[in-house]
Design an enzyme around this catalytic site. Structure first.
Site, PDB file in Angstrom:
ATOM      1  N   GLU A 171       0.856  -1.198   0.000  1.00 38.04           N
ATOM      2  CA  GLU A 171       0.000   0.000   0.000  1.00 38.04           C
ATOM      3  C   GLU A 171       0.888   1.242   0.000  1.00 38.04           C
ATOM      4  O   GLU A 171       2.083   1.142   0.315  1.00 38.04           O
ATOM      5  CB  GLU A 171      -0.890  -0.012   1.247  1.00 38.04           C
ATOM      6  CG  GLU A 171      -1.790  -1.226   1.273  1.00 38.04           C
ATOM      7  CD  GLU A 171      -2.876  -1.163   2.337  1.00 38.04           C
ATOM      8  OE1 GLU A 171      -2.874  -0.207   3.139  1.00 38.04           O
ATOM      9  OE2 GLU A 171      -3.716  -2.071   2.328  1.00 38.04           O
TER      10      GLU A 171
ATOM     11  N   ALA B 213       2.518   1.215   3.350  1.00 35.91           N
ATOM     12  CA  ALA B 213       3.040  -0.022   3.949  1.00 35.91           C
ATOM     13  C   ALA B 213       3.535  -0.998   2.893  1.00 35.91           C
ATOM     14  O   ALA B 213       2.751  -1.493   2.082  1.00 35.91           O
ATOM     15  CB  ALA B 213       1.957  -0.694   4.789  1.00 35.91           C
TER      16      ALA B 213
ATOM     17  N   ALA C  20      -5.324 -10.864  12.191  1.00 36.91           N
ATOM     18  CA  ALA C  20      -6.193  -9.732  11.833  1.00 36.91           C
ATOM     19  C   ALA C  20      -6.300  -9.571  10.313  1.00 36.91           C
ATOM     20  O   ALA C  20      -6.950  -8.632   9.846  1.00 36.91           O
ATOM     21  CB  ALA C  20      -5.653  -8.448  12.452  1.00 36.91           C
TER      22      ALA C  20
ATOM     23  N   GLU D 214       7.961 -17.001  -4.156  1.00 44.37           N
ATOM     24  CA  GLU D 214       8.166 -15.720  -4.857  1.00 44.37           C
ATOM     25  C   GLU D 214       9.656 -15.368  -4.827  1.00 44.37           C
ATOM     26  O   GLU D 214      10.221 -14.909  -5.826  1.00 44.37           O
ATOM     27  CB  GLU D 214       7.338 -14.630  -4.163  1.00 44.37           C
ATOM     28  CG  GLU D 214       7.485 -13.280  -4.819  1.00 44.37           C
ATOM     29  CD  GLU D 214       6.597 -12.193  -4.202  1.00 44.37           C
ATOM     30  OE1 GLU D 214       5.667 -12.518  -3.441  1.00 44.37           O
ATOM     31  OE2 GLU D 214       6.855 -11.016  -4.487  1.00 44.37           O
TER      32      GLU D 214
ATOM     33  N   HIS E 190      30.053  -3.391 -23.030  1.00 38.15           N
ATOM     34  CA  HIS E 190      29.362  -3.022 -24.274  1.00 38.15           C
ATOM     35  C   HIS E 190      29.646  -1.573 -24.669  1.00 38.15           C
ATOM     36  O   HIS E 190      29.169  -1.121 -25.725  1.00 38.15           O
ATOM     37  CB  HIS E 190      27.839  -3.173 -24.125  1.00 38.15           C
ATOM     38  CG  HIS E 190      27.314  -4.561 -24.334  1.00 38.15           C
ATOM     39  ND1 HIS E 190      27.501  -5.587 -23.447  1.00 38.15           N
ATOM     40  CD2 HIS E 190      26.576  -5.089 -25.355  1.00 38.15           C
ATOM     41  CE1 HIS E 190      26.892  -6.672 -23.890  1.00 38.15           C
ATOM     42  NE2 HIS E 190      26.342  -6.407 -25.056  1.00 38.15           N
TER      43      HIS E 190
ATOM     44  N   GLY F 112      29.125   2.322 -25.076  1.00 42.18           N
ATOM     45  CA  GLY F 112      27.909   3.138 -25.199  1.00 42.18           C
ATOM     46  C   GLY F 112      26.684   2.320 -25.550  1.00 42.18           C
ATOM     47  O   GLY F 112      25.566   2.637 -25.123  1.00 42.18           O
TER      48      GLY F 112
ATOM     49  N   GLU G 296      17.208  -5.813   2.255  1.00 44.30           N
ATOM     50  CA  GLU G 296      17.446  -5.557   3.686  1.00 44.30           C
ATOM     51  C   GLU G 296      16.523  -6.466   4.509  1.00 44.30           C
ATOM     52  O   GLU G 296      16.950  -7.060   5.502  1.00 44.30           O
ATOM     53  CB  GLU G 296      17.171  -4.081   4.032  1.00 44.30           C
ATOM     54  CG  GLU G 296      18.176  -3.099   3.440  1.00 44.30           C
ATOM     55  CD  GLU G 296      18.009  -2.902   1.929  1.00 44.30           C
ATOM     56  OE1 GLU G 296      16.863  -2.923   1.447  1.00 44.30           O
ATOM     57  OE2 GLU G 296      19.026  -2.743   1.229  1.00 44.30           O
TER      58      GLU G 296
HETATM   59  C1  LIG Z   1       8.109  -2.676 -10.077  1.00 42.51           C
HETATM   60  C2  LIG Z   1       7.524  -3.119  -8.772  1.00 42.51           C
HETATM   61  C3  LIG Z   1       6.636  -4.197  -8.759  1.00 42.51           C
HETATM   62  C4  LIG Z   1       6.052  -4.589  -7.560  1.00 42.51           C
HETATM   63  N1  LIG Z   1       5.107  -5.600  -7.576  1.00 42.51           N
HETATM   64  C5  LIG Z   1       4.374  -5.825  -6.447  1.00 42.51           C
HETATM   65  C6  LIG Z   1       3.248  -6.715  -6.474  1.00 42.51           C
HETATM   66  O1  LIG Z   1       2.948  -7.338  -7.506  1.00 42.51           O
HETATM   67  N2  LIG Z   1       2.526  -6.878  -5.351  1.00 42.51           N
HETATM   68  C7  LIG Z   1       2.830  -6.211  -4.189  1.00 42.51           C
HETATM   69  O2  LIG Z   1       2.110  -6.386  -3.206  1.00 42.51           O
HETATM   70  N3  LIG Z   1       3.898  -5.379  -4.122  1.00 42.51           N
HETATM   71  C8  LIG Z   1       4.671  -5.162  -5.213  1.00 42.51           C
HETATM   72  N4  LIG Z   1       5.738  -4.288  -5.176  1.00 42.51           N
HETATM   73  C9  LIG Z   1       6.052  -3.627  -3.922  1.00 42.51           C
HETATM   74  C10 LIG Z   1       7.363  -4.081  -3.286  1.00 42.51           C
HETATM   75  O3  LIG Z   1       7.260  -5.383  -2.807  1.00 42.51           O
HETATM   76  C11 LIG Z   1       7.703  -3.044  -2.200  1.00 42.51           C
HETATM   77  O4  LIG Z   1       8.080  -1.844  -2.882  1.00 42.51           O
HETATM   78  C12 LIG Z   1       8.810  -3.506  -1.280  1.00 42.51           C
HETATM   79  O5  LIG Z   1       8.375  -4.575  -0.481  1.00 42.51           O
HETATM   80  C13 LIG Z   1       9.311  -2.370  -0.369  1.00 42.51           C
HETATM   81  O6  LIG Z   1       8.266  -1.705   0.249  1.00 42.51           O
HETATM   82  P1  LIG Z   1       8.220  -0.090   0.197  1.00 42.51           P
HETATM   83  O7  LIG Z   1       8.368   0.315  -1.212  1.00 42.51           O
HETATM   84  O8  LIG Z   1       7.041   0.367   0.942  1.00 42.51           O
HETATM   85  O9  LIG Z   1       9.548   0.352   0.945  1.00 42.51           O
HETATM   86  P2  LIG Z   1       9.713   0.615   2.520  1.00 42.51           P
HETATM   87  O10 LIG Z   1       9.171  -0.525   3.268  1.00 42.51           O
HETATM   88  O11 LIG Z   1       9.198   1.966   2.830  1.00 42.51           O
HETATM   89  O12 LIG Z   1      11.302   0.605   2.642  1.00 42.51           O
HETATM   90  C14 LIG Z   1      12.134   1.748   2.343  1.00 42.51           C
HETATM   91  C15 LIG Z   1      13.583   1.361   2.677  1.00 42.51           C
HETATM   92  O13 LIG Z   1      13.682   1.050   4.079  1.00 42.51           O
HETATM   93  C16 LIG Z   1      14.240  -0.232   4.258  1.00 42.51           C
HETATM   94  N5  LIG Z   1      13.644  -0.892   5.420  1.00 42.51           N
HETATM   95  C17 LIG Z   1      12.331  -1.032   5.733  1.00 42.51           C
HETATM   96  N6  LIG Z   1      12.192  -1.739   6.861  1.00 42.51           N
HETATM   97  C18 LIG Z   1      13.451  -2.081   7.268  1.00 42.51           C
HETATM   98  C19 LIG Z   1      13.983  -2.819   8.369  1.00 42.51           C
HETATM   99  N7  LIG Z   1      13.184  -3.392   9.267  1.00 42.51           N
HETATM  100  N8  LIG Z   1      15.316  -2.948   8.461  1.00 42.51           N
HETATM  101  C20 LIG Z   1      16.132  -2.381   7.558  1.00 42.51           C
HETATM  102  N9  LIG Z   1      15.701  -1.680   6.488  1.00 42.51           N
HETATM  103  C21 LIG Z   1      14.385  -1.524   6.358  1.00 42.51           C
HETATM  104  C22 LIG Z   1      13.898  -0.997   2.968  1.00 42.51           C
HETATM  105  O14 LIG Z   1      14.765  -2.093   2.787  1.00 42.51           O
HETATM  106  C23 LIG Z   1      14.056   0.109   1.937  1.00 42.51           C
HETATM  107  O15 LIG Z   1      15.422   0.226   1.602  1.00 42.51           O
HETATM  108  C24 LIG Z   1       6.374  -3.928  -6.358  1.00 42.51           C
HETATM  109  C25 LIG Z   1       7.310  -2.875  -6.378  1.00 42.51           C
HETATM  110  C26 LIG Z   1       7.865  -2.451  -7.562  1.00 42.51           C
HETATM  111  C27 LIG Z   1       8.803  -1.282  -7.555  1.00 42.51           C
END
Ligand SMILES: Cc1cc2nc3c(=O)[nH]c(=O)nc-3n(C[C@H](O)[C@H](O)[C@H](O)COP(=O)(O)OP(=O)(O)OC[C@H]3O[C@@H](n4cnc5c(N)ncnc54)[C@H](O)[C@@H]3O)c2cc1C
Length: 387
Positions: free
Chosen positions: A132, A135, A185, A248, A344, A346, A373
């Protein structure tokens, strides 16, 4: 190093995938997907007809029934990525590794009968919506609610970054059915395209995977009938996600290794062909040293991935082992592809070349499926005895 995890049946299946690649994974098709930002339905239907998607769908529901042996799926990933079609590999991966397993392993008989045949043919495209706007890593922080009402649930909320989110017909959606953030939940509900109040939202513009759609989804008072509750049991969503996430992560590890191996092949061909200062690029010692590093990394990747494939196929790959595979393979992939781009020159930066596209696609491998992470956190917690 020669790989030894595939037998004659696997190699015969590889020929089927190669035939599909020859017919459908053309430059023209790839450009069409990139321009549209999604893989067209005909390509998915052709994959269904060739029997290379829906692999784990049991035969009684029209699938290939390759429930346990993940090596067939790995072959699809390898061959599609080798053909320079990361976006198509992504679309297949979402269908087979993120959507179908929730129905095959956790669906009720009625859910299987209703959805699986179409998922095997490509008539029904699936997706998985967990993340979301507020989250991602911390999934228990989601805000999308599903309130119990007579005969079903009313869903409100939003998801983002959902792969295949624009094209999907059926979305396995992670929702809150209870108070607080205890594991019980949460539930998984099947949201169907066309349900009133369900909007597929905006297609997001990405740096890679140009030909595979990633979208925002929104839900406003969407009524979802109770028969769309995965497994028919409320409060199981978190546990159900935990059951499938290792698959996955293995899938992303395989894609990473396949991209690294393909990068090596493309770069060998390129550096043998291109000349500078009267010599082939591969005749420079620096090039050969770099390629020696890359070739050794690719061997190590396959050795590790093959063990993981075998373990998964025997039902023995733990969540921690899958997390190790995901972060280690995708970080080696990144290093390898960076080296290959450099060799490769450019042309490595021009997306007409598969190496440039693979490099751009690779970046998200370290982010999605759980960031690297979070993968280290899973492994580290086990090492510290804090499960
Ligand atoms: C192209 C693409 C396709 C995707 N496809 C899907 C999909 O099909 N379905 C789906 O549900 N999601 C999907 N995602 C979402 C993806 O799984 C999330 O972006 C990812 O899990 C990270 O969540 P966030 O972007 O909210 O980053 P955040 O959770 O906000 O993290 C930001 C940074 O903080 C770090 N961080 C967070 N918590 C910790 C911790 N406890 N310790 C250390 N570091 C931490 C993270 O590693 C990251 O570097 C997709 C994302 C992209 C970009």
């Amino acid at each position: 190093m020669e790989r030894d995890i595939y037998d004659e049946d696997h190699e015969a299946f590889r020929d089927v995938v190669k035939e599909y690649v020859k017919r459908y994974v053309t430059n023209e098709a790839r450009e069409r997907w990139d321009a549209a930002g999604e893989v067209d339905r005909d390509t998915m239907l052709a994959a269904g007809a060739a029997g290379i998607i829906g692999l784990s769908v049991p035969e009684e529901f029209g699938g290939a029934g390759m429930l346990k042996d993940y090596r067939f799926r790995a072959i699809v990933n390898e061959e599609i990525i080798r053909a320079g079609a990361g976006s198509l590999a992504g679309a297949f991966g979402i269908q087979d590794d993120l959507a179908v397993p929730y129905l095959v392993h956790m669906g009720t008989q009625a859910q299987k009968e209703k959805w699986l045949p179409g998922m095997a043919t490509g008539e029904i495209i699936g997706a998985l919506a967990m993340t979301e706007p507020g989250a991602g890593s911390d999934l228990r922080g989601i805000k999308t609610t599903a309130k119990k009402v007579d005969g079903g649930y009313i869903v409100n909320g939003a998801k983002t970054f959902i792969s295949s989110g624009k094209t999907a017909d059926l979305i396995v959606t992670f929702v809150k059915t209870g108070e607080g953030n205890r594991p019980d939940a949460f539930s998984l509900l099947l949201l169907e395209n066309g349900m009133e109040g369900f909007d597929h939202g905006k297609k997001l513009h990405k740096m890679g995977f140009q030909g595979h759609d990633t979208a925002e989804l929104s839900f406003t008072d969407v009524f979802v009938p109770e028969e769309n509750l995965i497994s028919g049991k409320e409060g199981m969503g978190f546990v159900q996600l935990m059951m499938n996430l290792p698959l996955e992560r293995l899938s992303i590890g395989v894609a990473g290794a396949a991209a690294a191996a393909a990068g090596l092949e493309w770069t060998l061909a390129y550096t043998k062909d291109r000349e500078a200062f009267g010599e082939r690029i591969i005749d420079f010692q620096n090039t050969r040293f770099k390629l020696a590093d890359v070739a050794t990394t690719v061997d190590a990747l396959w050795a590790y991935i093959d063990r993981a494939l075998k373990a998964y196929s025997e039902g023995k790959l733990s969540a921690e082992e899958a997390a190790k595979v995901k972060f280690w393979a995708t970080e080696r992939e990144w290093e390898v592809l960076d080296t290959c781009v450099q060799l490769h020159g450019g042309y490595g930066y021009i997306t007409e070349y598969p190496i440039a596209r693979a490099f751009l696609d690779a970046r998200v491998h370290r982010i999605y499926g759980g960031t690297n992470e979070i993968m280290r956190e899973i492994v580290g917690r086990q090492l510290a005895g804090k499960r």
